[in-house]
Design a protein around this motif. Structure first.
Motif, PDB file in Angstrom:
ATOM      1  N   ARG A  92       0.835  -1.212   0.000  1.00 50.76           N
ATOM      2  CA  ARG A  92       0.000   0.000   0.000  1.00 50.76           C
ATOM      3  C   ARG A  92       0.869   1.261   0.000  1.00 50.76           C
ATOM      4  N   ALA A  96       0.973   4.117  -2.891  1.00 50.96           N
ATOM      5  CA  ALA A  96       0.736   5.522  -2.546  1.00 50.96           C
ATOM      6  C   ALA A  96       1.863   6.408  -3.088  1.00 50.96           C
ATOM      7  N   GLU A  99       1.451   6.681  -6.798  1.00 46.29           N
ATOM      8  CA  GLU A  99       0.343   7.583  -7.112  1.00 46.29           C
ATOM      9  C   GLU A  99       0.771   9.040  -6.984  1.00 46.29           C
ATOM     10  N   GLN A 100       1.592   9.349  -5.979  1.00 41.72           N
ATOM     11  CA  GLN A 100       2.099  10.719  -5.825  1.00 41.72           C
ATOM     12  C   GLN A 100       2.988  11.105  -7.009  1.00 41.72           C
TER      13      GLN A 100
END
Length: 117
Positions: A92, A96, A99-100
């Motif tokens: 996860r 994340a 995604e950033q």
């Protein structure tokens, strides 16, 4: 006047070298989709050799990101793999950070910046 506020660290710095490697990221992703997975199924899903998969599994197991369970299916030896809680958390965190990075790219200027040459 230049902005003196501290900038947050670049999202690339949050990528975990253990997780981010292409094959290991694939292993963790496949294992996140199921409670457990047979060695052969994972090998075939990722298009790996037994030796290559074994090498990556050892690294992930040493990092406590997955659990290797050896046993038998009838009389045949069988190995099952299961994502640990730490593995799920690490995956996860990796997603994340990715995604950033994607968000930064989406917000970047569409054209290449001018350079002095």
């Amino acid at each position: 006047m230049p902005d003196r506020r501290p900038r947050p660290p670049h999202p690339a710095l949050a990528l975990d070298d253990t997780v981010h490697q292409r094959v290991r990221l694939g292993i963790l992703t496949v294992l996140s989709e199921t409670r457990e997975c047979k060695f052969g199924t994972l090998r075939d899903e990722l298009g790996l050799t037994d030796g290559n998969l074994n090498r990556h599994l050892r690294i992930l197991e040493q990092a406590d990101l997955l659990q290797v369970i050896k046993g038998y299916e009838g009389r045949r030896p069988c190995t099952w793999l299961r994502l640990t809680r730490q593995g799920r958390t690490a995956l996860r965190a990796e997603v994340a950070a990715l995604e950033q990075l994607v968000e930064r790219l989406r917000n970047a200027p569409a054209e290449e910046p001018e350079t002095d040459t």
